[in-house]
Design a protein around this motif. Structure first.
Motif, PDB file in Angstrom:
ATOM      1  N   LEU A 189       0.871  -1.169   0.000  1.00 39.69           N
ATOM      2  CA  LEU A 189       0.000   0.000   0.000  1.00 39.69           C
ATOM      3  C   LEU A 189       0.913   1.225   0.000  1.00 39.69           C
ATOM      4  O   LEU A 189       1.858   1.299   0.786  1.00 39.69           O
ATOM      5  CB  LEU A 189      -0.874  -0.006   1.241  1.00 39.69           C
ATOM      6  CG  LEU A 189      -1.860   1.165   1.410  1.00 39.69           C
ATOM      7  CD1 LEU A 189      -2.948   1.114   0.352  1.00 39.69           C
ATOM      8  CD2 LEU A 189      -2.488   1.142   2.807  1.00 39.69           C
ATOM      9  N   VAL A 190       0.661   2.172  -0.900  1.00 37.69           N
ATOM     10  CA  VAL A 190       1.598   3.282  -1.061  1.00 37.69           C
ATOM     11  C   VAL A 190       0.874   4.626  -1.044  1.00 37.69           C
ATOM     12  O   VAL A 190      -0.349   4.720  -1.150  1.00 37.69           O
ATOM     13  CB  VAL A 190       2.392   3.155  -2.392  1.00 37.69           C
ATOM     14  CG1 VAL A 190       3.187   1.862  -2.437  1.00 37.69           C
ATOM     15  CG2 VAL A 190       1.443   3.234  -3.589  1.00 37.69           C
ATOM     16  N   SER A 212       4.862  -1.937 -10.395  1.00 41.74           N
ATOM     17  CA  SER A 212       5.992  -1.084  -9.987  1.00 41.74           C
ATOM     18  C   SER A 212       6.768  -0.650 -11.225  1.00 41.74           C
ATOM     19  O   SER A 212       7.026  -1.445 -12.135  1.00 41.74           O
ATOM     20  CB  SER A 212       6.892  -1.822  -9.001  1.00 41.74           C
ATOM     21  OG  SER A 212       7.410  -3.007  -9.579  1.00 41.74           O
ATOM     22  N   ARG A 213       7.141   0.622 -11.245  1.00 45.26           N
ATOM     23  CA  ARG A 213       7.803   1.140 -12.439  1.00 45.26           C
ATOM     24  C   ARG A 213       8.683   2.333 -12.090  1.00 45.26           C
ATOM     25  O   ARG A 213       8.596   2.921 -11.014  1.00 45.26           O
ATOM     26  CB  ARG A 213       6.770   1.578 -13.475  1.00 45.26           C
ATOM     27  CG  ARG A 213       5.889   2.756 -13.066  1.00 45.26           C
ATOM     28  CD  ARG A 213       4.928   3.106 -14.180  1.00 45.26           C
ATOM     29  NE  ARG A 213       4.149   4.300 -13.918  1.00 45.26           N
ATOM     30  CZ  ARG A 213       2.892   4.299 -13.486  1.00 45.26           C
ATOM     31  NH1 ARG A 213       2.263   3.154 -13.258  1.00 45.26           N
ATOM     32  NH2 ARG A 213       2.251   5.430 -13.277  1.00 45.26           N
ATOM     33  N   ARG A 214       9.540   2.656 -13.007  1.00 41.67           N
ATOM     34  CA  ARG A 214      10.240   3.931 -12.970  1.00 41.67           C
ATOM     35  C   ARG A 214       9.795   4.714 -14.186  1.00 41.67           C
ATOM     36  O   ARG A 214       9.248   4.150 -15.133  1.00 41.67           O
ATOM     37  CB  ARG A 214      11.763   3.735 -12.952  1.00 41.67           C
ATOM     38  CG  ARG A 214      12.339   2.941 -14.092  1.00 41.67           C
ATOM     39  CD  ARG A 214      13.873   2.860 -13.945  1.00 41.67           C
ATOM     40  NE  ARG A 214      14.486   2.120 -15.029  1.00 41.67           N
ATOM     41  CZ  ARG A 214      14.729   0.817 -15.000  1.00 41.67           C
ATOM     42  NH1 ARG A 214      14.387   0.111 -13.932  1.00 41.67           N
ATOM     43  NH2 ARG A 214      15.288   0.205 -16.030  1.00 41.67           N
ATOM     44  N   GLU A 253       8.723   2.446 -17.434  1.00 41.94           N
ATOM     45  CA  GLU A 253       9.516   1.239 -17.609  1.00 41.94           C
ATOM     46  C   GLU A 253       9.341   0.376 -16.367  1.00 41.94           C
ATOM     47  O   GLU A 253       9.121   0.893 -15.267  1.00 41.94           O
ATOM     48  CB  GLU A 253      11.004   1.575 -17.770  1.00 41.94           C
ATOM     49  CG  GLU A 253      11.338   2.472 -18.943  1.00 41.94           C
ATOM     50  CD  GLU A 253      12.821   2.815 -18.954  1.00 41.94           C
ATOM     51  OE1 GLU A 253      13.644   1.878 -18.999  1.00 41.94           O
ATOM     52  OE2 GLU A 253      13.146   4.012 -18.892  1.00 41.94           O
ATOM     53  N   VAL A 254       9.462  -0.927 -16.550  1.00 41.67           N
ATOM     54  CA  VAL A 254       9.347  -1.833 -15.411  1.00 41.67           C
ATOM     55  C   VAL A 254      10.449  -1.512 -14.405  1.00 41.67           C
ATOM     56  O   VAL A 254      11.603  -1.285 -14.774  1.00 41.67           O
ATOM     57  CB  VAL A 254       9.449  -3.300 -15.856  1.00 41.67           C
ATOM     58  CG1 VAL A 254       9.426  -4.244 -14.647  1.00 41.67           C
ATOM     59  CG2 VAL A 254       8.297  -3.639 -16.797  1.00 41.67           C
ATOM     60  N   ASP A 279      12.035   1.802  -6.952  1.00 44.63           N
ATOM     61  CA  ASP A 279      11.981   2.718  -8.100  1.00 44.63           C
ATOM     62  C   ASP A 279      10.645   3.455  -8.124  1.00 44.63           C
ATOM     63  O   ASP A 279      10.576   4.652  -8.415  1.00 44.63           O
ATOM     64  CB  ASP A 279      12.140   1.944  -9.414  1.00 44.63           C
ATOM     65  CG  ASP A 279      13.525   1.375  -9.620  1.00 44.63           C
ATOM     66  OD1 ASP A 279      14.491   1.972  -9.108  1.00 44.63           O
ATOM     67  OD2 ASP A 279      13.645   0.337 -10.305  1.00 44.63           O
ATOM     68  N   ASP A 280       9.588   2.719  -7.833  1.00 42.84           N
ATOM     69  CA  ASP A 280       8.248   3.295  -7.890  1.00 42.84           C
ATOM     70  C   ASP A 280       8.087   4.408  -6.862  1.00 42.84           C
ATOM     71  O   ASP A 280       7.462   5.443  -7.135  1.00 42.84           O
ATOM     72  CB  ASP A 280       7.198   2.207  -7.660  1.00 42.84           C
ATOM     73  CG  ASP A 280       5.846   2.595  -8.212  1.00 42.84           C
ATOM     74  OD1 ASP A 280       5.545   2.224  -9.353  1.00 42.84           O
ATOM     75  OD2 ASP A 280       5.091   3.290  -7.505  1.00 42.84           O
TER      76      ASP A 280
END
Length: 363
Positions: free
Chosen positions: A34-35, A95-97, A110-111, A116-117
């Motif tokens: 959870l973010v 999750s990605r950047r 990008e993955v 990173d996320d």
């Protein structure tokens, strides 16, 4: 300091059960967290309603389908919006950047990892994660310390250059949570202003500002931060805030009408903010001479925008003077309206005198 288990306890029981079931369904090799705002609000002792979940090493679409709930999947960003039984949406995000090839436009995803996320987000206070199902807090950017200090800090030096809408979002957040701008935030305000015209999301965020619990405080933050050029004068928002604090209900539409009241080009601003026709129509009614009873938004706005205005005579007043119901009443009211436009009557007393004179002429 509040622990991750305290954050879990702060969630609604049905939300907590949903998230723990989701984490169990993701499998042992996945990371589920959870973010963002939900974690932030729970740390501040508030019960979160908006839930955002980041998944690392899991199939977002498959996991959304496993919930058995309605969902919409967005392949480009590998996001799914799952609709809970009470109608709220939970966002499931791979999750990605991100990178911004063109400042102000949509980022290129990008993955990436969960870390990173978190680092791609706007402010440190929004870059906190609660790992599920264990309940550990993941803080890779110092968000906990900033939250404890009551400071709003962007994550890197080009944050507002990449996305100028973060300036407005920051003002909304700072006003709602009572946060102070970090020097790094203030240093980036010129970047946001320079790129405002090239950032459509900025104007969408400005529209959201008008739906904040206290829009005036958020707008005031922007002025304090040196971004007042994005806004009209705040006089009417300030007065509406005073009404709200006194217990009167003030709707987002009324705030929007007050926002437009001091715009150099209200129609253009309404179009840019996608406000629709209702706020401008409300403003027009408030500035008219038409009677509106106490407690209506028209009456409240009129008292702010035209403090010397008075309520003109109505058909009931004309009937009381002996004119029979029908066309004669409308003709008398039209006569009084013409006198108001010409500036020949400036109070109810003057209107009554003009009405008596009008009736004498008829006789």
């Amino acid at each position: 300091m509040v622990s991750g288990k305290d954050v879990l306890a702060q969630l609604r029981p049905d939300d907590r059960a949903f998230l723990l079931t989701l984490a169990a369904s993701a499998g042992p090799s996945a990371r589920v967290a959870l973010v963002g705002g939900a974690v932030r609000d729970a740390l501040l002792g508030q019960t979160p309603l908006d839930l955002d979940v980041v998944l690392e090493g899991a199939d977002v679409e498959a996991l959304a389908a496993q919930t058995g709930l309605p969902f919409i999947f967005h392949p480009a960003f590998q996001n799914a919006a799952v609709t809970l039984p009470d109608g709220r949406n939970v966002d499931l995000v791979r999750s990605r950047r991100e990178s911004y090839p063109i400042a102000g436009q949509n980022p290129l995803p990008e993955v990436g990892t969960l870390e990173d996320d978190l680092r791609r987000r706007d402010f440190s206070a929004n870059a906190l994660a609660l790992l599920l199902p264990g309940g550990e807090i993941l803080d890779v950017v110092g968000g906990l310390a900033d939250l404890q200090a009551g400071v709003l800090r962007p994550l890197h030096g080009r944050s507002f250059h990449d996305d100028a809408s973060r300036l407005i979002r920051g003002a909304r957040l700072a006003a709602r949570l009572g946060l102070t701008a970090h020097p790094d935030l203030l240093a980036q305000v010129p970047d946001a202003l320079a790129l405002a015209e090239e950032t459509p999301r900025l104007w969408a965020e400005l529209k959201l500002l008008l739906s904040e619990p206290r829009p005036y405080l958020a707008a005031q933050k922007l002025h304090e931060w040196g971004a007042g050029e994005l806004l009209p004068k705040l006089d009417t928002l300030a007065a509406l805030d005073g009404l709200a604090q006194a217990g009167q209900e003030v709707s987002p539409q009324t705030y929007a009408a007050g926002f437009l009241a001091h715009a150099a080009d209200a129609d253009a601003l309404a179009e840019r903010l996608s406000l629709g026709d209702k706020p401008a129509a409300l403003l027009e009614r408030a500035l008219s001479d038409t009677f509106y009873p106490d407690g209506t938004p028209e009456r409240g706005l009129r008292a702010i925008l035209r403090p010397d205005a008075y309520e003109p005579l109505t058909g009931k007043d004309v009937l009381a003077q002996g004119i029979p119901a029908g066309k004669g009443v409308g003709a008398a009211l039209a006569h009084l309206a013409e006198l108001r436009r010409a500036g020949q009557v400036r109070s109810q007393e003057e209107e009554r005198a003009a009405l008596e004179k009008y009736l004498e002429h008829l006789l």
